[in-house]
Design a protein around this motif. Structure first.
Motif, mmCIF file in Angstrom:
data_model
loop_
_atom_site.group_PDB
_atom_site.id
_atom_site.type_symbol
_atom_site.label_atom_id
_atom_site.label_comp_id
_atom_site.label_asym_id
_atom_site.label_seq_id
_atom_site.Cartn_x
_atom_site.Cartn_y
_atom_site.Cartn_z
ATOM 1 N N THR A 1 104.699 91.014 93.923
ATOM 2 C CA THR A 1 103.686 91.117 92.875
ATOM 3 C C THR A 1 102.876 89.835 92.825
ATOM 4 O O THR A 1 103.442 88.739 92.897
ATOM 5 C CB THR A 1 104.340 91.346 91.496
ATOM 6 N N ARG B 1 101.697 94.434 94.550
ATOM 7 C CA ARG B 1 101.184 94.872 93.249
ATOM 8 C C ARG B 1 100.309 93.757 92.673
ATOM 9 O O ARG B 1 100.778 92.631 92.461
ATOM 10 C CB ARG B 1 102.339 95.163 92.291
ATOM 11 N N TYR C 1 105.269 93.245 84.337
ATOM 12 C CA TYR C 1 104.842 93.719 85.658
ATOM 13 C C TYR C 1 105.558 92.993 86.795
ATOM 14 O O TYR C 1 105.421 93.403 87.961
ATOM 15 C CB TYR C 1 103.336 93.540 85.816
#
Length: 231
Positions: free
Chosen positions: A114, A149, A229
């Motif tokens: 991420t 991501r 996240y």
């Protein structure tokens, strides 16, 4: 177990400015390391010169973190310029900065689960930074790598206007996106902080820098908005 997280400071910031953020993420269960930059390390970038010296320190930190935690991937958090620098680091295209005779390729996207950018100006009209940012935009547009991501966080705090209290924001926004009358975090306008294809967030009331008065992206009461996240 959560993946280890590496924080890349923003332009002219040192690692010490991110200690609270680092500790807060650790309390949430994310082993976290800040790239050990000093404010003077940024001098090498003055005048639009190569960002290779910063990326070498980032690469060394990521490799040490992977080894320390016996992990195959990390999360990257890039604040301000640290966000677009991280996008160069992910990439597989040769980067040849101004004044360099040998290009570098980090190809770190397989190592990154991420990428979270906090108040990052992903575009610029300023001539000294535009060369590097155009390299990113042209080679890695938007949320470029499907295996990563991308989460881009912007602040909606100050509307840029030509009046006391908003003049700095107006000037910074205009230099970044070409329009001063817009919303942003006081330094980066919302329109510049988001990427096509990313998970784009807007948080009201946050200011750009850990040195700003009030709350910023890494303040404890804010970070859980985007920390969810992290892988």
């Amino acid at each position: 177990m959560a993946l280890p997280t590496v924080i890349l400071p923003g332009y002219l910031e040192s690692a010490t400015a991110y200690r609270q953020l680092e500790q807060s993420l650790q309390q949430l269960g994310f082993p976290t390391v800040t790239v050990p930059l000093r404010r003077r390390d940024w001098i090498a970038m003055f005048g639009g010169r190569s960002v290779t010296p910063i990326l070498k320190i980032l690469d060394r930190t990521v490799k040490q973190t992977l080894q320390q935690y016996q992990a195959s991937q990390v999360n990257l958090i890039g604040h301000s310029a640290g966000g677009w620098l991280s996008r160069i680091y992910l990439g597989d295209k040769p980067y040849l900065g101004r004044g360099e005779v040998q290009s570098s390729v980090w190809n770190a996207h397989p190592l990154t689960a991420t990428l979270i950018t906090l108040g990052t100006p992903h575009i610029s009209q300023e001539r000294w930074t535009r060369w590097n940012l155009d390299f990113v935009k042209n080679n890695y547009p938007g949320a470029f790598y499907q295996n990563v991501r991308y989460v881009c966080v912007a602040g909606k705090t100050i509307f840029g206007e030509r009046r006391p209290g908003s003049w700095l924001a107006y000037s910074s926004y205009q230099l970044t996106c070409g329009t001063g009358n817009t919303w942003g975090d006081g330094i980066t306008p919302i329109v510049a902080a988001h990427l096509d294809g990313a998970e784009n967030l807007v948080i009201a009331g946050v200011r750009h820098s850990p040195r700003s008065p009030g709350i910023w992206y890494g303040s404890p009461e804010i970070l859980q908005t985007w920390a969810q996240y992290l892988a």
